[in-house]
Design a protein around this motif. Structure first.
Motif, short mmCIF file in Angstrom:
data_model
loop_
_atom_site.label_atom_id
_atom_site.label_comp_id
_atom_site.label_asym_id
_atom_site.label_seq_id
_atom_site.Cartn_x
_atom_site.Cartn_y
_atom_site.Cartn_z
N LYS A 57 -81.15 108.11 17.49
CA LYS A 57 -79.77 108.63 17.45
C LYS A 57 -79.72 109.97 16.72
CE LYS A 57 -75.12 107.41 16.10
NZ LYS A 57 -74.26 106.60 15.29
N LEU A 58 -80.42 110.06 15.60
CA LEU A 58 -80.44 111.30 14.82
C LEU A 58 -80.97 112.46 15.65
CD1 LEU A 58 -80.30 112.81 12.01
CD2 LEU A 58 -82.70 112.12 11.75
N LEU A 59 -82.14 112.28 16.27
CA LEU A 59 -82.75 113.37 17.02
C LEU A 59 -81.97 113.69 18.30
CD1 LEU A 59 -85.29 112.72 15.09
CD2 LEU A 59 -86.47 114.04 16.84
N LYS A 60 -81.39 112.68 18.91
CA LYS A 60 -80.59 112.92 20.12
C LYS A 60 -79.33 113.72 19.77
CE LYS A 60 -79.57 112.51 24.45
NZ LYS A 60 -80.22 113.43 25.36
N GLU A 61 -78.64 113.33 18.71
CA GLU A 61 -77.39 114.01 18.33
C GLU A 61 -77.64 115.38 17.72
OE1 GLU A 61 -75.27 111.34 15.76
OE2 GLU A 61 -74.75 109.98 17.41
N ARG A 62 -78.64 115.50 16.85
CA ARG A 62 -78.86 116.75 16.12
C ARG A 62 -79.74 117.75 16.86
NH1 ARG A 62 -78.55 116.09 10.36
NH2 ARG A 62 -79.08 118.29 10.28
N ALA A 63 -80.66 117.25 17.72
CA ALA A 63 -81.64 118.15 18.32
C ALA A 63 -81.76 118.01 19.84
CB ALA A 63 -83.01 117.91 17.69
N ASP A 64 -80.93 117.16 20.44
CA ASP A 64 -81.00 116.92 21.88
C ASP A 64 -82.43 116.56 22.29
OD1 ASP A 64 -80.04 116.65 24.46
OD2 ASP A 64 -80.45 118.75 24.96
N TYR A 65 -83.02 115.63 21.55
CA TYR A 65 -84.40 115.24 21.79
C TYR A 65 -84.51 113.73 21.89
CZ TYR A 65 -89.48 115.28 21.55
OH TYR A 65 -90.81 115.13 21.85
N ILE A 104 -87.92 122.34 15.89
CA ILE A 104 -87.61 122.52 17.31
C ILE A 104 -86.24 123.19 17.36
CG2 ILE A 104 -89.05 120.70 18.30
CD1 ILE A 104 -86.68 118.80 18.21
N ASN A 105 -85.96 123.85 18.47
CA ASN A 105 -84.67 124.53 18.70
C ASN A 105 -84.40 125.64 17.68
OD1 ASN A 105 -84.26 122.52 20.68
ND2 ASN A 105 -83.27 121.20 19.19
N VAL A 106 -85.41 126.39 17.33
CA VAL A 106 -85.23 127.45 16.32
C VAL A 106 -84.22 128.50 16.81
CG1 VAL A 106 -86.42 129.40 15.19
CG2 VAL A 106 -87.46 127.16 15.23
N ARG A 107 -83.39 128.95 15.88
CA ARG A 107 -82.34 129.95 16.10
C ARG A 107 -81.28 129.48 17.10
NH1 ARG A 107 -86.97 132.83 16.50
NH2 ARG A 107 -87.62 133.90 14.63
N LYS A 108 -81.09 128.18 17.17
CA LYS A 108 -80.05 127.59 18.00
C LYS A 108 -79.19 126.71 17.11
CE LYS A 108 -82.86 127.58 22.16
NZ LYS A 108 -83.61 126.79 23.11
N PHE A 112 -83.72 121.98 14.28
CA PHE A 112 -83.98 120.71 13.61
C PHE A 112 -85.37 120.68 13.00
CE2 PHE A 112 -85.07 116.18 13.47
CZ PHE A 112 -83.94 115.66 12.87
N LEU A 113 -85.42 120.36 11.71
CA LEU A 113 -86.67 120.17 10.99
C LEU A 113 -87.12 118.73 11.25
CD1 LEU A 113 -88.64 121.47 8.84
CD2 LEU A 113 -87.24 120.32 7.12
#
Length: 198
Positions: A57-65, A104-108, A112-113
């Motif tokens: 849930k965390l990675l899906k919501e915060r990083a679309d992963y 991942i998703n740098v400068r977006k 996400f760390l």
């Protein structure tokens, strides 16, 4: 220092890779002690890494992963991991002891760390030279060769190239050279966060 990792291969890669997941998140996780991951996710995100549903849930919501837990488990059991990355370092900034921030998703907005901050354990220079019938890789004091063509089939290579490719997160030597092709800049560095070097 920040290391940014792609979630998907670009569309100019071979068809079995183009627009597919790199799985670098899972491959980097498997290079780390799980206790570090548990501690990192607990302290940074207040999530128990053992609770896969919450991590999902965390990675899906915060990083679309979307995490591939089956792959993660398989990699960990098989002792397969991404132990380093190859980057251009034209100003010689990477040094052992530097902090590595895995993103991942740098400068977006959804940057996400995804892993704990680690120390750079070693830096090795690496250069690729492409000829019409073979590729040469010079890594610090090592010199390895692959025969064939990047656009065609690579049919022979030094075993150390296979180890290098797999430890850099690639499934095959051919995939590795599809990414590190004729456009790869000279003066690149192999940046390590584990104790493994060549």
């Amino acid at each position: 220092m920040t290391l940014s990792f792609s979630k998907y291969w670009p569309d100019d890669m071979p068809s079995h890779m183009a627009n597919y997941r790199t799985n670098f998140v899972e491959k980097i996780w498997t290079s780390l002690d799980e206790e570090l991951l548990f501690s990192f996710y607990r302290e940074k995100y207040q999530v128990d890494f053992a609770n896969r549903e919450l991590v999902d849930k965390l990675l899906k919501e915060r990083a679309d992963y979307d995490i591939n837990w089956t792959l993660y488990d398989h990699l960990r059991l098989s002792n397969v991991f991404k132990a380093h990355t190859i980057r251009g370092d034209y100003h010689d900034r990477w040094k052992p002891g530097n902090d590595i921030h895995f993103y991942i998703n740098v400068r977006k907005p959804n940057q996400f760390l995804f892993a704990p901050v680690m120390k750079c354990t070693a830096v090795q220079s690496i250069d690729f030279t492409h000829f019409h019938d073979h590729i040469e890789v010079e890594l610090s004091d090592n010199f390895w060769k692959a025969r064939g063509s990047v656009k065609g089939k690579i049919y022979e290579w030094d075993i150390q190239l296979q180890i290098l490719a797999q430890n850099d997160g690639f499934d095959t030597v051919e995939d590795f050279f599809s990414w590190f092709n004729e456009t790869t800049a000279t003066g690149s560095k192999l940046i390590h966060w584990t104790k493994y070097t060549y």
